[in-house]
Design a protein around this motif. Structure first.
Motif, PDB file in Angstrom:
ATOM      1  N   THR A  48      59.593  26.552  54.588  1.00  0.00           N
ATOM      2  CA  THR A  48      60.464  26.012  53.351  1.00  0.00           C
ATOM      3  C   THR A  48      60.503  24.250  53.986  1.00  0.00           C
ATOM      4  N   ASN A  49      59.365  23.102  54.121  1.00  0.00           N
ATOM      5  CA  ASN A  49      59.420  22.239  55.141  1.00  0.00           C
ATOM      6  C   ASN A  49      58.814  21.261  53.299  1.00  0.00           C
ATOM      7  N   LYS A  50      59.571  20.168  53.234  1.00  0.00           N
ATOM      8  CA  LYS A  50      59.457  19.237  51.916  1.00  0.00           C
ATOM      9  C   LYS A  50      58.480  18.879  52.236  1.00  0.00           C
ATOM     10  N   VAL A  51      57.766  18.226  53.363  1.00  0.00           N
ATOM     11  CA  VAL A  51      56.144  18.191  53.596  1.00  0.00           C
ATOM     12  C   VAL A  51      55.408  19.287  53.702  1.00  0.00           C
ATOM     13  N   ARG A  52      54.926  19.608  52.478  1.00  0.00           N
ATOM     14  CA  ARG A  52      53.504  20.732  52.100  1.00  0.00           C
ATOM     15  C   ARG A  52      52.218  20.619  51.884  1.00  0.00           C
ATOM     16  N   ASP A  57      51.254  25.282  47.996  1.00  0.00           N
ATOM     17  CA  ASP A  57      51.456  25.283  46.577  1.00  0.00           C
ATOM     18  C   ASP A  57      50.329  26.392  46.078  1.00  0.00           C
ATOM     19  N   MET A 180      55.298  24.369  67.696  1.00  0.00           N
ATOM     20  CA  MET A 180      55.700  24.301  66.176  1.00  0.00           C
ATOM     21  C   MET A 180      56.408  25.122  65.240  1.00  0.00           C
ATOM     22  N   ASP A 223      60.313  22.865  65.960  1.00  0.00           N
ATOM     23  CA  ASP A 223      59.765  22.139  64.841  1.00  0.00           C
ATOM     24  C   ASP A 223      58.967  23.325  63.437  1.00  0.00           C
ATOM     25  N   THR A 224      59.182  22.557  62.040  1.00  0.00           N
ATOM     26  CA  THR A 224      58.790  23.778  61.633  1.00  0.00           C
ATOM     27  C   THR A 224      57.614  23.103  60.977  1.00  0.00           C
ATOM     28  N   THR A 226      54.017  22.648  58.160  1.00  0.00           N
ATOM     29  CA  THR A 226      53.477  21.662  56.474  1.00  0.00           C
ATOM     30  C   THR A 226      52.666  23.131  55.630  1.00  0.00           C
TER      31      THR A 226
ATOM     32  N   LEU B 305      58.084  17.223  69.607  1.00  0.00           N
ATOM     33  CA  LEU B 305      56.590  16.912  68.987  1.00  0.00           C
ATOM     34  C   LEU B 305      56.193  16.138  68.627  1.00  0.00           C
ATOM     35  N   GLY B 325      60.554  16.339  56.648  1.00  0.00           N
ATOM     36  CA  GLY B 325      60.181  17.420  55.707  1.00  0.00           C
ATOM     37  C   GLY B 325      61.606  18.685  55.703  1.00  0.00           C
ATOM     38  N   TYR B 326      61.078  19.325  57.219  1.00  0.00           N
ATOM     39  CA  TYR B 326      62.118  20.073  57.527  1.00  0.00           C
ATOM     40  C   TYR B 326      63.268  19.306  58.001  1.00  0.00           C
TER      41      TYR B 326
END
Lengths: 401, 401
Positions: A48-52, A57, A180, A223-224, A226, B305, B325-326
């Motif tokens: 669900t991280n915005k930075v993927r 994708d 992470m 920490d989730t 990318t 992290l 991002g998260y």
């Protein structure tokens, strides 16, 4: 249901191959292909991280039609934060794999894990994909499990067999992830294969709800990441009547087996958390609803203070209760009982006089079991994590390879 | 505005006294009284944890009329998760302090910090309160600052002077907190005194909005606690015209000074975070709104992290971007620039070739400055935290005293 030998290649028709391409140092395997002889129904869940990373994708896009036939995955480089070139490189990985296999690029799913923000060394990757293709075999599961590791110490593999319509149906899986790790798909990859015949729609329902009670209930460090994904591919070679109804007994049996596989892998991931010395299992019982149970279980298992207390074998139930308190869940703290294994530490939100030796014994066990009884309903949830050790700091304070 | 000598007793009419009652080991000061010669307007902000110590609820109640004249505070025992007996003990602390001072128990605010789930040793506390009362003096500020510490290594004290209506107005403050520090009042106490004349209503607005940009923007370990509060008392002895309008220049000047005091203390708390070797300051700039800026700044400064990377002097901007991002904030990752001090590490979400030596130099500075430019608006926010070290684990894996 029985546990069987093998992992990702245990179900009929699946092959895997893995090699050292040189992306990871020290001659470790870092690229793998997982392939089904026939086209599969397929589904996945994603970070669900915005930075993927681009692979998230692109793989999601390739799953839109509910079909796939191969996965190509590398470790050592996440190909995240690499912009347009990252997209191009991911597409090339899919394209090259498809060409070798003689299938459509849209039927190849791509996954990457490793360092962020470094361009993929495509010379190595191209060569690695070709050699992994050449190594594809029914025995390649364990090598693939090795090839997806990063800071993991051990492979995570499992395979089970169930019976549907009198036919043996196999489910195999591999996973990675040790830092992470946090609810909502942390730096974690899981690939599940099965020879069950099942629709893509049912498969989507299975992976979504199963991830919710497995991968989304583990935490190593909040920490989730990318790049995370759990993918499931079903090729139908078991010959059961196609599972197309989520209300059917066959669906239920299949779902239970997938849950078992995913929870087993999730616990392996938590136990192998960076620097972990012990697995922590947090059960929240008698909650007024599932959301409350989940929020509290995840909050406790994520608490640095609770994790450090477990590492130090300190029976600090106050930190457990405090972590419940800041979970965001609504509950009556004056009704809560807290157990460490068999030992009741607190009752109605208040500490009890407990046997310090027994409490310490519970904290030396693996897993350490923490139970929180809200005495307010019938719902429960379980979360898994690990203790916080010096080693976690050491691993993450050093450059990654 | 100028920084002046002294802390909590710098403003006119305030006294403090502190002693060792024996709740903390090793003969450390552990109980303090802060007292104003005249009744004060007063306000506070409190922990959002569902599991709260009795002192939080009782102090909040005592502030309902916007008035107070003394604070009694102990360290070493949080008196949390202690049920009815905890409530009774907190009321007795207020009652005894009030009796000694000849004021109403409702004008005494109570704060406790320390271990959770252990009954208050009231014999020691009673004796300590009496002796702290006898030691009340205009010079007692530093001793009070010592008496509220737990695992803190240094006291947190500050005092400033401003001019309102041609009158010198002083603000003094002390604070504690080094573990369990997280946005929304972690295990953190802050007491602010002032001789300003100001209404309770204006004081509430000041402490609420000031806490939001100071104490609610620091994180040591994401564990919020059961006992935290920031209290402000204003006794009016400065003789300025009473501040009763949040739109007035006097309110603005006063608020700016309180912000300076609270941000200074918040940074001292973050810098003294358990095991910290360096302060981390995260600035998010050019955000589309304040909430986005705050969410991202807090998420980065809370990331284990990122914190471990700073400890290890590893210029890992990928972890910074992943933490953004998260965060739950909505932003375009392909527009984000990341700076480490003066060095630009990433542009438009992609890594740049940067000077490794310079980056390492930035990571050796104290504070380490991380800047994230969203290039999407005019809002900004700053959060503070510290690195994650072996020492954090050691402190929290051992029994607390």
């Amino acid at each position: 249901m029985k546990i069987i030998e093998g992992s990702i290649t245990a179900p009929e028709g699946f092959k895997a191959g893995a090699v050292c391409s040189g992306v990871k140092k020290k001659g470790k395997r870092d690229i793998a292909i997982i392939y089904s002889e026939v086209k599969c129904q397929a589904a996945g869940v994603f970070t669900t991280n915005k930075v993927r990373a681009a692979c998230v994708d692109i793989t999601r896009k390739h799953l839109e039609d509910g079909q796939a036939q191969a996965i190509v995955v590398n470790s050592g480089n996440a190909n995240a934060c690499t912009g347009e070139r990252g997209v191009k490189d991911t597409l090339e990985m899919a394209g090259l794999t498809a060409k070798l296999l003689g299938i459509s690029p849209e039927d190849v799913l791509v996954a990457s894990t490793g360092v962020i923000g470094v361009f993929m060394p495509m010379d190595k990757i191209r060569d690695g994909i070709k050699r992994a293709y050449e190594k594809l075999s029914r025995e390649g599961g364990h090598e693939a499990a090795l090839a997806i590791l990063t800071t993991d110490l051990v492979t995570k593999e499992i395979a089970v067999e169930i019976e549907i319509d009198g036919q043996p149906v196999k489910i195999g899986a591999i996973a990675k992830g040790s830092g992470m790790i946090h609810p909502q798909m942390a730096t974690m990859l899981a690939f599940i294969t099965t020879d069950a015949a099942i629709t893509a729609e049912c498969l989507r329902e299975v992976i979504r709800s199963s991830a919710d009670i497995s991968y989304n209930m583990i935490s190593v460090d909040r920490d989730t990441s990318t790049n995370d994904m759990a993918l499931i591919m079903a090729n139908g070679l078991a010959g059961n009547r196609i599972i197309d109804d989520p209300a059917s007994p066959a669906f239920k049996r299949f779902k239970e087996a997938v849950d078992f596989v995913n929870i087993s892998l999730a616990k392996m991931i938590a136990r192998d958390g960076e620097g972990a010395t012990r697995l922590i299992e947090v059960k929240v019982v008698n909650a007024p609803d599932e959301k409350t149970a989940r929020l509290i279980a995840r909050s406790i298992v994520s608490s640095n203070l609770t994790k450090a207390a477990v590492f130090g074998k300190d029976a600090n139930w106050g930190r457990i209760l405090a972590a419940a308190g800041y979970s965001g869940a609504d509950f009556d703290p004056y009704k809560v009982d807290v157990y460490l294994g068999e030992e009741k530490m607190a009752e109605n939100g208040m500490g009890l006089v407990f046997d310090e030796d027994k409490a310490r014994q519970e904290l030396e066990k693996d897993p350490v079991i923490i139970k929180v009884d809200l005495k307010a309903g019938d719902f429960s949830a379980t979360a898994w994590g690990c203790d916080l050790s010096y080693e976690y700091v050491r691993i993450n304070a050093e450059y990654r390879t």
